[in-house]
Motif scaffolding. Structure first.
Motif, mmCIF file in Angstrom:
data_model
loop_
_atom_site.group_PDB
_atom_site.id
_atom_site.type_symbol
_atom_site.label_atom_id
_atom_site.label_comp_id
_atom_site.label_asym_id
_atom_site.label_seq_id
_atom_site.Cartn_x
_atom_site.Cartn_y
_atom_site.Cartn_z
ATOM 1 N N HIS A 178 0.853 -1.189 0.000
ATOM 2 C CA HIS A 178 0.000 0.000 0.000
ATOM 3 C C HIS A 178 0.886 1.235 0.000
ATOM 4 O O HIS A 178 1.870 1.313 0.710
ATOM 5 C CB HIS A 178 -0.905 0.022 1.237
ATOM 6 C CG HIS A 178 -2.001 -0.972 1.166
ATOM 7 N ND1 HIS A 178 -3.084 -0.820 0.338
ATOM 8 C CD2 HIS A 178 -2.173 -2.157 1.793
ATOM 9 C CE1 HIS A 178 -3.880 -1.849 0.469
ATOM 10 N NE2 HIS A 178 -3.351 -2.691 1.350
ATOM 11 N N HIS A 179 0.511 2.208 -0.831
ATOM 12 C CA HIS A 179 1.282 3.443 -0.897
ATOM 13 C C HIS A 179 0.744 4.429 0.127
ATOM 14 O O HIS A 179 -0.456 4.549 0.318
ATOM 15 C CB HIS A 179 1.195 4.071 -2.285
ATOM 16 C CG HIS A 179 1.938 3.305 -3.317
ATOM 17 N ND1 HIS A 179 3.297 3.121 -3.272
ATOM 18 C CD2 HIS A 179 1.525 2.666 -4.428
ATOM 19 C CE1 HIS A 179 3.678 2.414 -4.310
ATOM 20 N NE2 HIS A 179 2.618 2.120 -5.027
ATOM 21 N N ASP A 180 1.649 5.138 0.733
ATOM 22 C CA ASP A 180 1.282 6.202 1.650
ATOM 23 C C ASP A 180 1.257 7.494 0.839
ATOM 24 O O ASP A 180 2.297 8.010 0.444
ATOM 25 C CB ASP A 180 2.286 6.288 2.799
ATOM 26 C CG ASP A 180 1.919 7.325 3.814
ATOM 27 O OD1 ASP A 180 0.776 7.816 3.764
ATOM 28 O OD2 ASP A 180 2.762 7.648 4.658
ATOM 29 N N HIS A 181 0.054 8.006 0.547
ATOM 30 C CA HIS A 181 -0.069 9.175 -0.318
ATOM 31 C C HIS A 181 0.542 10.418 0.325
ATOM 32 O O HIS A 181 1.070 11.276 -0.387
ATOM 33 C CB HIS A 181 -1.535 9.417 -0.681
ATOM 34 C CG HIS A 181 -2.086 8.332 -1.566
ATOM 35 N ND1 HIS A 181 -1.680 8.159 -2.866
ATOM 36 C CD2 HIS A 181 -2.991 7.348 -1.329
ATOM 37 C CE1 HIS A 181 -2.305 7.139 -3.391
ATOM 38 N NE2 HIS A 181 -3.113 6.616 -2.470
ATOM 39 N N ASP A 182 0.474 10.547 1.633
ATOM 40 C CA ASP A 182 1.105 11.691 2.289
ATOM 41 C C ASP A 182 2.608 11.659 2.078
ATOM 42 O O ASP A 182 3.239 12.691 1.830
ATOM 43 C CB ASP A 182 0.792 11.694 3.786
ATOM 44 C CG ASP A 182 -0.662 11.998 4.070
ATOM 45 O OD1 ASP A 182 -1.307 12.626 3.205
ATOM 46 O OD2 ASP A 182 -1.147 11.604 5.141
ATOM 47 N N HIS A 183 3.179 10.473 2.148
ATOM 48 C CA HIS A 183 4.622 10.339 1.927
ATOM 49 C C HIS A 183 4.971 10.689 0.488
ATOM 50 O O HIS A 183 5.966 11.373 0.227
ATOM 51 C CB HIS A 183 5.060 8.906 2.252
ATOM 52 C CG HIS A 183 6.528 8.695 2.094
ATOM 53 N ND1 HIS A 183 7.093 8.326 0.905
ATOM 54 C CD2 HIS A 183 7.544 8.821 2.984
ATOM 55 C CE1 HIS A 183 8.401 8.228 1.053
ATOM 56 N NE2 HIS A 183 8.704 8.523 2.312
ATOM 57 N N ASP A 184 4.140 10.234 -0.468
ATOM 58 C CA ASP A 184 4.383 10.541 -1.875
ATOM 59 C C ASP A 184 4.290 12.042 -2.138
ATOM 60 O O ASP A 184 5.090 12.600 -2.890
ATOM 61 C CB ASP A 184 3.385 9.803 -2.766
ATOM 62 C CG ASP A 184 3.632 8.299 -2.788
ATOM 63 O OD1 ASP A 184 4.713 7.866 -2.349
ATOM 64 O OD2 ASP A 184 2.724 7.570 -3.226
ATOM 65 N N GLN A 185 3.308 12.700 -1.522
ATOM 66 C CA GLN A 185 3.170 14.144 -1.710
ATOM 67 C C GLN A 185 4.340 14.891 -1.086
ATOM 68 O O GLN A 185 4.822 15.874 -1.644
ATOM 69 C CB GLN A 185 1.851 14.627 -1.133
ATOM 70 C CG GLN A 185 0.664 14.227 -1.968
ATOM 71 C CD GLN A 185 -0.644 14.712 -1.379
ATOM 72 O OE1 GLN A 185 -0.696 15.166 -0.243
ATOM 73 N NE2 GLN A 185 -1.711 14.614 -2.157
ATOM 74 N N GLY A 186 4.788 14.434 0.062
ATOM 75 C CA GLY A 186 5.951 15.050 0.693
ATOM 76 C C GLY A 186 7.199 14.904 -0.167
ATOM 77 O O GLY A 186 7.994 15.840 -0.304
ATOM 78 N N LEU A 187 7.368 13.725 -0.761
ATOM 79 C CA LEU A 187 8.509 13.503 -1.641
ATOM 80 C C LEU A 187 8.421 14.387 -2.881
ATOM 81 O O LEU A 187 9.416 14.983 -3.308
ATOM 82 C CB LEU A 187 8.570 12.032 -2.036
ATOM 83 C CG LEU A 187 9.699 11.624 -2.976
ATOM 84 C CD1 LEU A 187 11.055 11.895 -2.323
ATOM 85 C CD2 LEU A 187 9.571 10.168 -3.352
ATOM 86 N N ALA A 188 7.228 14.498 -3.452
ATOM 87 C CA ALA A 188 7.052 15.354 -4.629
ATOM 88 C C ALA A 188 7.340 16.810 -4.300
ATOM 89 O O ALA A 188 7.985 17.521 -5.087
ATOM 90 C CB ALA A 188 5.632 15.199 -5.170
#
Length: 85
Positions: free
Chosen positions: A14-24
């Motif tokens: 499962h992807h953590d969308h908050d983590h992905d947004q933080g990385l972006a």
């Protein structure tokens, strides 16, 4: 018993969308900073500041301007469809 999630059965985590947004966001800030530093070296700090300020103002004003133009276009179309009084 509920059926297992398709992503878990296929082996996907499962992807953590908050983590992905933080990385972006982090990558965007790093690219922006690097670009500003390169432009500053090539053109000078005053020109760089002016260019970045103009881009920020355009990015801030563009949605409102687009909304106003869309409303004006819609009003014109509405007025054209109304019978003459």
């Amino acid at each position: 018993m509920p059926a297992p999630d398709m992503n878990q059965r296929a082996g996907f985590a499962h992807h953590d969308h908050d983590h992905d947004q933080g990385l972006a966001l982090t990558l965007a800030v790093l690219l922006l900073t690097g670009g500003v530093l390169l432009v500053s070296c090539w053109m000078g700090p005053l020109t760089t500041f002016a260019a970045v300020a103009v881009l920020v103002v355009i990015a801030h004003a563009a949605p409102g301007l687009a909304r106003r133009l869309a409303v004006r276009r819609a009003v014109r179309r509405l007025l054209r469809t109304l019978p003459d009084a």
